[in-house]
Design a protein around this motif. Sequence first.
Motif, mmCIF file in Angstrom:
data_model
loop_
_atom_site.group_PDB
_atom_site.id
_atom_site.type_symbol
_atom_site.label_atom_id
_atom_site.label_comp_id
_atom_site.label_asym_id
_atom_site.label_seq_id
_atom_site.Cartn_x
_atom_site.Cartn_y
_atom_site.Cartn_z
ATOM 1 N N VAL A 112 -6.230 -8.932 17.886
ATOM 2 C CA VAL A 112 -5.849 -10.177 17.210
ATOM 3 C C VAL A 112 -5.587 -9.829 15.748
ATOM 4 N N GLU A 113 -4.327 -9.959 15.317
ATOM 5 C CA GLU A 113 -3.953 -9.577 13.946
ATOM 6 C C GLU A 113 -4.206 -10.729 12.969
ATOM 7 N N VAL A 141 -1.381 -11.647 6.397
ATOM 8 C CA VAL A 141 -0.836 -10.307 6.140
ATOM 9 C C VAL A 141 -1.129 -9.419 7.358
ATOM 10 N N LEU A 142 -0.095 -8.806 7.899
ATOM 11 C CA LEU A 142 -0.260 -7.956 9.088
ATOM 12 C C LEU A 142 -0.753 -6.564 8.709
ATOM 13 N N GLU A 158 -4.345 -0.962 7.553
ATOM 14 C CA GLU A 158 -3.445 0.190 7.585
ATOM 15 C C GLU A 158 -2.698 0.371 6.261
ATOM 16 N N LEU A 159 -2.554 -0.709 5.502
ATOM 17 C CA LEU A 159 -1.761 -0.610 4.268
ATOM 18 C C LEU A 159 -2.386 0.390 3.297
ATOM 19 N N ASP A 160 -3.731 0.429 3.253
ATOM 20 C CA ASP A 160 -4.401 1.404 2.376
ATOM 21 C C ASP A 160 -4.171 2.830 2.852
ATOM 22 N N VAL A 161 -4.118 3.004 4.187
ATOM 23 C CA VAL A 161 -3.830 4.346 4.729
ATOM 24 C C VAL A 161 -2.436 4.783 4.278
ATOM 25 N N GLY A 213 0.787 8.223 0.318
ATOM 26 C CA GLY A 213 1.818 8.373 -0.716
ATOM 27 C C GLY A 213 2.794 7.224 -0.833
ATOM 28 N N ALA A 214 2.680 6.219 0.023
ATOM 29 C CA ALA A 214 3.618 5.094 -0.080
ATOM 30 C C ALA A 214 3.206 4.178 -1.236
#
Length: 299
Positions: free
Chosen positions: A35-36, A176-177, A181-184, A189-190
Motif C-alpha cells: 500500500v503506497e 508522495v509515491l 526510495e527517494l533518499d536511496v 547521486g540523483a
Amino acid sequence: MVTEKSVEPFRGPIPESGSRHPLLPTPYRVVKRVVETDTVVTLFLEALEGGNLTFRPGQFNMLTAFGVGEIAVSISGDPLDGGPIRHTIASVGAVSHALCSLRVGSLVGVRGPFGNGWDLTGVTGMAGSATQDVVVVAGGVGLAPLRPAVLELLKMKEEGRGRVVVLIGSRSPDQVLFKEELDVWRTRGAHVEVTVDRADASWRGSVGVVTSLISSAPFDPHDAFSLVCGPEVMMRFTARALLDKGMHEDKIQLSLERNMQCGIGWCGHCQLGPYLLCRDGPVFPYGGRLAELLAKREL
Ligand SMILES: Cc1cc2nc3c(=O)[nH]c(=O)nc-3n(C[C@H](O)[C@H](O)[C@H](O)COP(=O)(O)OP(=O)(O)OC[C@H]3O[C@@H](n4cnc5c(N)ncnc54)[C@H](O)[C@@H]3O)c2cc1C
Ligand code: FES
C-alpha cells in the motif's frame, strides 16, 4: 519513440505475437502487495506458467481484474531485476479499484508488454559516450512509469554519464509515491526534489506546482533531455517551462494516456491525430505535432 506516422486502417488481421494470441491474457498471481498511499497500491505479479517478462522502462501491460475489466498500467519495476513484474495502480474507477483491492494469492490477467518506452539514448549515446543531463518530471502516479527509467539512469550515472534530476509534484505529503526510495536515489547521486500542492504541519519541503522547481534545477538545458509523466495539463506546463529554460522540444519526452482496449494497434480506441498511442507511444517527443494535438480534448 516516433516523430510522425500515419494511422493504418483499423481492424485488419490481429498482429501475431509469439505463440499466444495477443488478446488473450496470461494468468499471473499476486505474490506481494504494497500500500503506497490511501489510493495507490503496488502489485507484484508472477506468471503461473513461470518465466520472467522482459520490458523496457516506460512500457505498459493490459491488466485484467477478472469479472470487472481490463486497463492499461505501466510497469513500475526495475527492468534488470528479473523478479515478479511490478505495477503501481491508483484506484480511480471500477477496474483500478478491483486491482487495488486484490490480495496476495489472487489471479490477474496480463497482456504485454506494449508500447515503445522512454528513449534513453541521449544518456548512452550511439557510441555509449554521451553525458547529457536528464530531467525526470513526475506528477502524482506519473512517477510509476518513470521509476524504471530512474533506476536505469542511476546505473548509467554510476558509470559517469551526466546528472539525473528528479522533480516530483504531489497533491499532499501523504500522496508522495516511493517516499523511502527517494533518499536511496539521492545517495546514489540523483538530485531529487519534491513539491506538494497542500502542505501539512510536518512538511519542510517546497509548496507549489512541479513546474516551479524547473527554473532552479541543476541541469544544462542545452545539453539535457527530459522525461515527463503526469496529468496532461501538468505535462503541457512542464514542457513549456523546459522550453523557456532553453531545452529543445525534441529533447522533451511525454508519456500519454488514452483509453486503451487492444493495446496492439488494432482497435483504434487510443488514436490521437495520426498516432495510435499503444503502438506509436505512449512516449512521444513534444516536438512535431504533439503540442498541437495535446491542445485538443480526447474524444
Ligand atoms: C499507457 C498507459 C499507462 C498507464 N499507467 C498507469 C499506471 O502505471 N498506474 C495507474 O494507476 N494508471 C495508469 N494508467 C491509467 C489507467 O489505465 C486508468 O486509470 C484506468 O484505465 C481507469 O480505469 P477504471 O476502470 O479504474 O476507471 P474508469 O471508471 O474507467 O475511470 C475513472 C476515472 O479515470 C479517468 N480515466 C480513465 N481512463 C483513463 C486514462 N487512460 N487516463 C487518464 N484518465 C483516465 C476517467 O475519465 C474517470 O474520470 C495508464 C494508462 C495508459 C493508457
Ligand atoms: S489501437 Fe487498440 S488500444 Fe491502441
